[in-house]
Design a protein around this motif. Structure first.
Motif, PDB file in Angstrom:
ATOM      1  N   ALA A   1       6.961   2.785  -3.799  1.00 44.13           N
ATOM      2  CA  ALA A   1       7.079   1.858  -3.520  1.00 44.13           C
ATOM      3  C   ALA A   1       5.983   1.174  -4.182  1.00 44.13           C
ATOM      4  N   VAL A   2       5.986   0.885  -5.045  1.00 43.60           N
ATOM      5  CA  VAL A   2       4.297  -0.437  -4.969  1.00 43.60           C
ATOM      6  C   VAL A   2       4.509  -1.377  -5.234  1.00 43.60           C
ATOM      7  N   TYR A   3       5.971  -1.863  -5.101  1.00 44.84           N
ATOM      8  CA  TYR A   3       5.410  -3.457  -4.289  1.00 44.84           C
ATOM      9  C   TYR A   3       6.809  -3.581  -4.234  1.00 44.84           C
TER      10      TYR A   3
ATOM     11  N   SER B   1       0.715  -0.943  -0.129  1.00 47.75           N
ATOM     12  CA  SER B   1       0.224  -0.115  -0.161  1.00 47.75           C
ATOM     13  C   SER B   1       0.882   1.460   0.170  1.00 47.75           C
ATOM     14  N   ALA B   2       0.765   1.773  -0.741  1.00 51.19           N
ATOM     15  CA  ALA B   2       1.632   3.063  -0.602  1.00 51.19           C
ATOM     16  C   ALA B   2       0.441   4.930  -0.911  1.00 51.19           C
ATOM     17  N   ASP B   3       0.644   5.796   0.145  1.00 50.47           N
ATOM     18  CA  ASP B   3      -0.019   7.217  -0.549  1.00 50.47           C
ATOM     19  C   ASP B   3       0.548   7.570  -1.202  1.00 50.47           C
ATOM     20  N   VAL B   4      -0.514   8.061  -2.615  1.00 53.16           N
ATOM     21  CA  VAL B   4       0.311   8.456  -3.935  1.00 53.16           C
ATOM     22  C   VAL B   4      -0.229   9.757  -3.546  1.00 53.16           C
ATOM     23  N   PRO B   5       0.795  10.761  -3.982  1.00 52.12           N
ATOM     24  CA  PRO B   5       0.756  11.933  -4.264  1.00 52.12           C
ATOM     25  C   PRO B   5      -0.424  12.862  -5.980  1.00 52.12           C
ATOM     26  N   ASP B   6      -0.938  13.689  -5.376  1.00 56.71           N
ATOM     27  CA  ASP B   6      -0.878  14.439  -7.174  1.00 56.71           C
ATOM     28  C   ASP B   6       0.561  14.267  -7.905  1.00 56.71           C
ATOM     29  N   PHE B   7       0.369  14.363  -9.003  1.00 57.29           N
ATOM     30  CA  PHE B   7       1.809  13.821  -9.948  1.00 57.29           C
ATOM     31  C   PHE B   7       0.838  14.039 -11.313  1.00 57.29           C
ATOM     32  N   ASP B   8       1.774  14.830 -12.330  1.00 55.44           N
ATOM     33  CA  ASP B   8       2.042  14.856 -13.479  1.00 55.44           C
ATOM     34  C   ASP B   8       2.317  14.220 -14.840  1.00 55.44           C
ATOM     35  N   ALA B   9       3.006  12.979 -14.562  1.00 52.78           N
ATOM     36  CA  ALA B   9       4.362  11.794 -15.140  1.00 52.78           C
ATOM     37  C   ALA B   9       4.989  11.047 -14.173  1.00 52.78           C
ATOM     38  N   ALA B  10       4.735  10.062 -14.943  1.00 52.97           N
ATOM     39  CA  ALA B  10       5.285   8.411 -13.792  1.00 52.97           C
ATOM     40  C   ALA B  10       7.023   8.444 -14.322  1.00 52.97           C
TER      41      ALA B  10
ATOM     42  N   GLY C   1       1.464   0.019 -10.099  1.00 54.87           N
ATOM     43  CA  GLY C   1       1.165   1.690 -10.089  1.00 54.87           C
ATOM     44  C   GLY C   1      -0.267   2.305 -10.287  1.00 54.87           C
ATOM     45  N   PRO C   2      -0.651   3.260  -9.795  1.00 50.98           N
ATOM     46  CA  PRO C   2      -1.835   4.443 -10.286  1.00 50.98           C
ATOM     47  C   PRO C   2      -2.550   3.581 -11.934  1.00 50.98           C
ATOM     48  N   GLN C   3      -3.973   4.402 -11.617  1.00 52.60           N
ATOM     49  CA  GLN C   3      -4.241   4.317 -13.381  1.00 52.60           C
ATOM     50  C   GLN C   3      -3.270   5.348 -13.931  1.00 52.60           C
TER      51      GLN C   3
END
Length: 234
Positions: free
Chosen positions: A142-144, A46-55, A66-68
């Motif tokens: 980190a998502v995994y 589990s990870a808290d993902v803040p707002d972002f523009d690119a990955a 990762g996120p959608q």
């Protein structure tokens, strides 16, 4: 000519091992027995993902966990990761084959906005820190996790026999784990995806050690092919 049946010991996670074997030429798979014994299990965290523009993705596992995408840009390492990101809906762009070339490319591009590197818990290359130092707004999430597994009983038993065993190793961490856990009498033919991976297994008794020309599937297939030719001619 080898008088023993040759074993190809695959140590990637199950799905990755099967995909690699499926991509091998028939001449390779018909000349050896394939034994899969994953040394790493990929588990989501589990990870808290803040707002972002690119990955940034340096592994297809980051894409999977990762996120959608939501149509956002993704800067990717290698063909397989870029392909996975594109299929997941990202505007995927390959910018390197390893951490060095990825950091160099993004430093030159200087993409705007907040960028998140979706990675595993265990990483190499200090991608986010180096890009921050180059002036980019990059953080790592980190998502995994890459959980280490012991070699299976079947793999350990095969390594104690006398037939040649080809072992492609796809990361420095898995190479080190293999070298620490393998108890071998079999002639070992080791394939390393990088010089760092080779350094982590070079102290294990081996007949041959080949390093891939590039850190990708195609180069590792060529490594396995060369090792097979060596084993067949021994």
């Amino acid at each position: 000519m080898s008088r023993h049946r040759i074993t190809l010991l695959m140590t990637r996670p199950e799905a990755g091992s099967r995909a690699f074997v499926a991509a091998l030429p028939d001449a390779v798979t018909q000349s050896c027995d394939v034994l899969i014994s994953p040394l790493i299990d990929i588990q989501p965290v589990s990870a808290d993902v803040p707002d972002f523009d690119a990955a940034i993705f340096t592994s297809a596992h980051g894409v999977a966990h990762g996120p959608q995408a939501l149509g956002r840009p993704a800067f990717c390492l290698g063909d397989a990761t870029t392909r996975a990101a594109g299929l997941a809906g990202w505007q995927a762009r390959q910018v390197g084959q390893d951490a060095e070339t990825l950091v160099t490319a993004l430093t030159a591009l200087q993409p705007a906005g907040r960028i998140l590197h979706f990675s595993g818990i265990h990483t190499r290359g200090d991608v986010a820190d180096r890009l921050q130092a180059a002036g980019l707004a990059v953080d790592s999430v980190a998502v995994y996790d890459q959980v280490l597994l012991p070699l299976s009983d079947a793999a350990q038993n095969r390594l104690k026999e006398t037939g040649p065993v080809i072992v492609p190793l796809f990361s420095p961490r898995s190479a080190l784990h293999f070298s620490e856990g393998a108890h071998c009498t079999a002639p070992l033919y080791l394939g390393a995806i990088s010089a760092a991976a080779a350094a982590n297994c070079a102290h294990v008794d081996h007949v041959a050690l080949q390093i891939a020309g590039n850190p990708d599937r195609g180069a590792m297939i060529e490594v396995v092919r060369k090792l097979l030719m060596q084993a067949l001619s021994a």
